[in-house]
Design an enzyme around this catalytic site. Structure first.
Site, PDB file in Angstrom:
ATOM      1  N   GLU A  75      29.325   6.711  54.357  1.00 11.63           N
ATOM      2  CA  GLU A  75      29.740   7.683  55.377  1.00 11.63           C
ATOM      3  C   GLU A  75      29.091   7.403  56.736  1.00 11.63           C
ATOM      4  O   GLU A  75      29.050   8.276  57.600  1.00 11.63           O
ATOM      5  CB  GLU A  75      29.431   9.122  54.934  1.00 11.63           C
ATOM      6  N   TYR A 121      22.080  34.362  62.462  1.00  8.72           N
ATOM      7  CA  TYR A 121      21.631  32.967  62.410  1.00  8.72           C
ATOM      8  C   TYR A 121      22.764  31.984  62.161  1.00  8.72           C
ATOM      9  O   TYR A 121      22.700  30.841  62.593  1.00  8.72           O
ATOM     10  CB  TYR A 121      20.475  32.807  61.416  1.00  8.72           C
TER      11      TYR A 121
HETATM   12 ZN    ZN Z   1      30.408  13.501  50.833  1.00  9.56          ZN
END
Ligand code: ZN
Length: 216
Positions: A75, A121
């Site tokens: 990735e 948050y």
């Molecule tokens: Zn992934």
């Protein structure tokens, strides 16, 4: 310990903490951080967040060349897309976290503003989260989709897959992605129960007071 040695330890410690709490299982998830010389440290392909080895992280130089360590996550294009479009990005984290994935499967999921306004948050740490469509793992089109956002979002959700978040440093990125998962969990827990969301005025007050990046 040098700055880089400390950073290597910190990456592995934070990854293990997330693994131990079930935020990403098996060999899923990947993590990267900028080094002082403008290079990157990246989790290697096929590794588990529970067992990252500080000495074997993939090390890139400032020109993007792999100079040391194991082969990086497939990735990588997703990570470089954030660094290339957000000059403030010091770290990027990707998880396969259960509740955020569940929320991405809902037929009414909001593509432009994935997280409902449930807690302060969620807004302060993430800004507006973009829901991206489904891509095959490792498809460079994922990186292209992030580049298409032109640096305006620090957090995206890959539908049917998992969130990706950039932060100013490794701790900020991890805190923010945990907030994303917590908010998605609250959203799934309260789904169909007509929860009280933060009002438009409350959201606007947060964005102003905490100087939140809010892509309108
Ligand atoms: Zn992934």
């Amino acid at each position: 310990m040098t700055g880089e040695a400390k950073l290597r330890e910190q990456i592995c410690l934070l990854a293990k903490s997330m693994f131990d709490r079930g935020l990403t299982g098996g060999s899923t998830g990947n993590i990267s951080a900028r080094t002082e010389d403008g290079g990157l440290l990246v989790s290697p392909t096929g590794t588990s967040f529970g067992r990252l080895d500080p000495g074997r992280l993939s090390r890139f130089d400032a020109q993007g060349r792999l100079i040391d360590g194991d082969k990086p996550t497939k990735e990588m294009p997703l990570h470089t897309a954030f660094y290339d479009t957000r000059s403030t990005a010091g770290a990027v984290v990707h998880l396969h976290s259960c509740h955020s994935v569940a929320l991405s499967l809902m037929p009414d999921a909001d593509e432009d503003n994935f997280l409902p306004p449930l807690t302060p948050y969620g807004i302060m740490k993430l800004g507006k989260v973009k829901l991206l469509p489904f891509f095959l793992p490792g498809d460079p089109a994922m990186g292209e989709a992030v580049r298409g956002l032109a640096g305006k979002r620090s957090a995206v959700m890959l539908a049917n897959h998992g969130p990706v978040v950039a932060g100013k440093d490794i701790e900020a990125a991890c805190n923010a992605i945990e907030e994303l998962e917590d908010t998605a969990r609250l959203a799934m827990l309260t789904r169909g129960m007509n929860p009280r969301m933060l009002t438009e005025a409350e959201q606007q007050a947060l964005i102003t007071k905490f100087d939140v990046e809010w892509d309108v």
